[in-house]
Design an enzyme around this catalytic site. Structure first.
Site, mmCIF file in Angstrom:
data_model
loop_
_atom_site.group_PDB
_atom_site.id
_atom_site.type_symbol
_atom_site.label_atom_id
_atom_site.label_comp_id
_atom_site.label_asym_id
_atom_site.label_seq_id
_atom_site.Cartn_x
_atom_site.Cartn_y
_atom_site.Cartn_z
ATOM 1 N N ARG A 74 0.859 -1.187 0.000
ATOM 2 C CA ARG A 74 0.000 0.000 0.000
ATOM 3 C C ARG A 74 0.895 1.238 0.000
ATOM 4 N NH1 ARG A 74 -3.825 -0.588 4.592
ATOM 5 N NH2 ARG A 74 -4.880 -2.012 3.169
ATOM 6 N N ARG A 143 -2.472 6.142 9.724
ATOM 7 C CA ARG A 143 -2.330 5.712 8.335
ATOM 8 C C ARG A 143 -2.485 6.898 7.384
ATOM 9 N NH1 ARG A 143 -4.919 -0.382 8.076
ATOM 10 N NH2 ARG A 143 -3.778 -1.222 9.861
ATOM 11 N N LYS A 208 -4.898 0.431 14.551
ATOM 12 C CA LYS A 208 -4.760 1.419 13.489
ATOM 13 C C LYS A 208 -5.516 2.692 13.834
ATOM 14 C CE LYS A 208 -8.485 -0.934 11.005
ATOM 15 N NZ LYS A 208 -8.811 -1.709 9.799
ATOM 16 N N LYS A 210 -7.040 6.405 11.941
ATOM 17 C CA LYS A 210 -7.369 6.987 10.644
ATOM 18 C C LYS A 210 -7.803 8.443 10.792
ATOM 19 C CE LYS A 210 -8.731 2.498 8.746
ATOM 20 N NZ LYS A 210 -9.816 1.706 8.098
ATOM 21 N N CYS A 429 -14.615 -3.428 -1.362
ATOM 22 C CA CYS A 429 -13.270 -3.794 -0.924
ATOM 23 C C CYS A 429 -12.738 -4.900 -1.827
ATOM 24 C CB CYS A 429 -13.284 -4.232 0.533
ATOM 25 S SG CYS A 429 -14.052 -5.845 0.815
ATOM 26 N N CYS A 435 -7.724 -11.317 0.161
ATOM 27 C CA CYS A 435 -7.872 -10.915 1.562
ATOM 28 C C CYS A 435 -8.130 -12.131 2.433
ATOM 29 C CB CYS A 435 -9.000 -9.906 1.716
ATOM 30 S SG CYS A 435 -9.245 -9.398 3.439
ATOM 31 N N CYS A 474 -16.343 -8.891 4.496
ATOM 32 C CA CYS A 474 -16.396 -9.251 5.908
ATOM 33 C C CYS A 474 -16.850 -8.025 6.692
ATOM 34 C CB CYS A 474 -15.029 -9.745 6.386
ATOM 35 S SG CYS A 474 -13.844 -8.412 6.721
ATOM 36 N N CYS A 478 -13.970 -2.187 5.553
ATOM 37 C CA CYS A 478 -13.015 -1.354 4.822
ATOM 38 C C CYS A 478 -13.689 -0.484 3.767
ATOM 39 C CB CYS A 478 -11.952 -2.231 4.162
ATOM 40 S SG CYS A 478 -10.903 -3.103 5.339
#
Length: 575
Positions: A74, A143, A208, A210, A429, A435, A474, A478
């Site tokens: 990424r 991120r 994480k 954001k 996603c 994934c 899932c 995302c």
């Protein structure tokens, strides 16, 4: 009573010597295409996930072969802005080391898939050679910082973009591990104190983090779905400061009501000179008070819920040494992209291209990637990735516009946005096959669902009415499905939970409408609702508002109430 045991990842970070672990040794081990379990966690901080092609698992298992391991990289792009040189480099890397495609993510970053271990270091070095990087694109750190790609005032956008870059630079991990492992930087002796990471400390964040920046009236970066967001306040055409929003987040876990999506609370206002300081101190509050024992409860949204927004504001003011000012007035009207040609106040033009699923590739009848490569060779402006996985060819000069128009026409991109409004408002996603968390398809299946529903849209006159629709493989969210007007969340192979009633401007959570719906039953489930909306909607009423008013779902509010039944009349409309 003894204290809870820290999660396993906390030990991995503690032992890692500031994210070094044994990554270098693992890369040198040619006996396997994978890394050790600990290094698989650490490599995320360097911008990569180890994956394997799940489509190939049965055959490789049958022949007793190792899984078809590869790595996703990424690439961070603060504010989603790329130069033409950077675009061309990414395009070259896609063919040279990856699977021949570029994925535009929902967080305005590039993703490359299918990179084998022996090519990983070379790929990261090539990325850094054109002033991009992958550090902190994943992992328990801040991120990629997002920003509106095309606010209405270009001068305001310049200020907001600079704030995104400043925050990103300030919150980038200080460890030299990235340079040592990937760029052959000189090794330096590290100590056990925290001097190497003055903001994060040796164990970084609990999970994480954001950050987004939005310029009203466009909420295309979905500020309510992020840990920390800044809402630009514009007075007399100038950006003067930002409202501060905290505690948004999308992820949940099937069957675990202690996990849930949450929309952010707007708690105060800061000047534009204070924005980096505020970002740092919010991150430090999460560092110090986030849950490090249960990773399913470690996102900042749970810290805000556990302590309350008022406590967070008081603690933030304490860390800052001054108080945030009261929230200033703002208004969002939508969270979609403006397709086609737009001119700004400087006279430059911008062309926004629809990219289905954010996947930039060539097909036999649509050579989009080749066309963008040819444009990048002559374009003296930049490329801007949107949070909706689309692409803006930005800052096109009057001199270059005729050439770029000709290339758009030649490669079939001039009419990319002449699709149904529903298709233009979709996000998916990656999901299968790469994934590891995916329970169902998303990127490969959502276009098929849209095609099925377009038949009804045409019949009832809704082709040009925008309805936000998102699909994830899932419940980690995302693609931010829990704030879309129609959301699909993978529950199992070819089965989805269906959510309805999110806010059209991304300001309200959706509600579970049907659980575990077979893919073949999605169209018959939604067709009658779309027809009802076409017949009964009020003037200017968005689909998400209609399904609540019509009683298909009940309104949701914050936190754990996502799983509870809240009557529509019980709460005021958020936003």
């Amino acid at each position: 009573m003894s204290e809870k045991k820290l999660s396993a990842n906390e030990g991995i970070k503690t032992r890692s010597n500031y994210l070094r672990g044994t990554i270098a040794e693992g890369l040198a081990d040619l006996s396997t295409g994978c890394l050790s379990e600990d290094d698989q966690q650490l490599i995320k901080f360097h911008g990569s996930y180890q994956q394997d092609d799940r489509d190939l698992r049965p055959d490789r298992r049958k022949h007793r072969l190792e899984k078809a391991y590869s790595f996703m990289l990424r690439i961070r792009l603060p504010g989603g802005v790329s130069t033409s040189e950077q675009w061309l480099k990414t395009d070259w890397l896609a063919d040279t080391f990856a699977n021949g495609t570029i994925k535009l993510t929902t967080r305005q970053a590039f993703q490359l898939h299918g990179i084998i271990k022996t090519n990983l270091k070379r790929t990261i070095k090539e990325i850094n050679d054109v002033a991009m990087d992958t550090i902190a694109a994943c992992g328990d750190v801040n991120r990629n910082v997002m920003c509106n790609p095309n606010p209405f005032l270009s001068s305001v956008h310049a200020d907001a973009l600079q704030a995104a870059k400043d925050i990103s630079a300030h919150l980038t991990p200080a460890t030299r591990a990235y340079h040592e492992i990937w760029l052959d930087g000189e090794k330096v002796q590290t100590s056990e104190d925290d001097e190497q990471e003055p903001i994060y400390g040796k164990t970084y964040l609990p999970r994480k983090f954001k950050i987004t920046i939005a310029v009203p009236p466009s909420n295309d970066v979905d500020i309510f779905a992020n840990c920390l967001s800044f809402i630009a306040i514009v007075e007399d055409g100038k950006l003067v400061g930002y409202n501060v929003a905290v505690g948004g987040g999308m992820g949940s876990t099937h069957g675990n009501e202690a996990t849930y999506p949450r929309i952010a609370d707007v708690i105060g206002y800061c000047t534009k000179e204070q924005v980096v300081d505020v970002a740092e101190k919010v991150v430090m509050v999460q560092r110090d008070f986030g849950d490090r024992t249960d990773r399913k409860h470690s996102r900042f949204k749970y810290t805000v819920d556990d302590h309350g927004p008022e406590w967070i504001l008081a603690k933030l003011n304490e860390y800052l040494g001054y108080n945030l000012e009261p929230v200033r007035e703002y208004k969002f009207t939508d969270n979609g992209d403006r397709f086609g040609w737009v001119e700004d106040e400087t006279g430059d033009s911008h062309y926004t291209l629809f990219v289905e699923g954010g996947r930039v590739l060539d097909t036999a009848d649509y050579p989009m990637r080749t066309g963008l490569r040819e444009i990048a060779k002559i374009h003296d402006g930049d490329f801007r990735l949107t949070a909706n996985q689309n692409l803006m060819i930005a800052k096109i000069s009057k001199e270059k516009r005729p050439q770029i128009e000709a290339l758009l026409e030649k490669y079939g991109m001039a009419k990319s946005h002449e699709r149904s409004a529903l298709r233009l408002a979709t996000i998916a996603c990656v999901a299968l096959p790469t994934c590891a968390l995916a329970l169902a398809e998303a990127e490969r299946f959502l276009p098929e669902i849209v095609t099925q529903l377009e038949e009804k849209l045409e019949q009832v006159g809704l082709r040009h009415d925008s309805i936000t629709m998102r699909m994830t493989g899932c419940p980690n969210g995302c693609g931010r499905p829990f704030i879309s007007e129609i959301g699909f969340v993978g529950f199992g192979p070819n089965r989805y939970n269906v959510y309805l009633g999110g806010g059209h401007a991304g300001q309200r959570l959706s509600k579970l409408y049907r659980k575990d719906v077979p893919a073949s039953e999605i169209k018959p489930l939604l067709d009658p609702i779309l027809e009802h909306y076409a017949k009964e909607r009020q003037e200017g009423e968005h689909f998400g508002d209609f399904v609540i008013r019509a009683g298909y779902v009940e309104k949701t509010i914050q936190g754990g109430d996502f799983h509870k039944n809240i009557k529509p009349e019980a709460v005021a409309l958020q936003g």
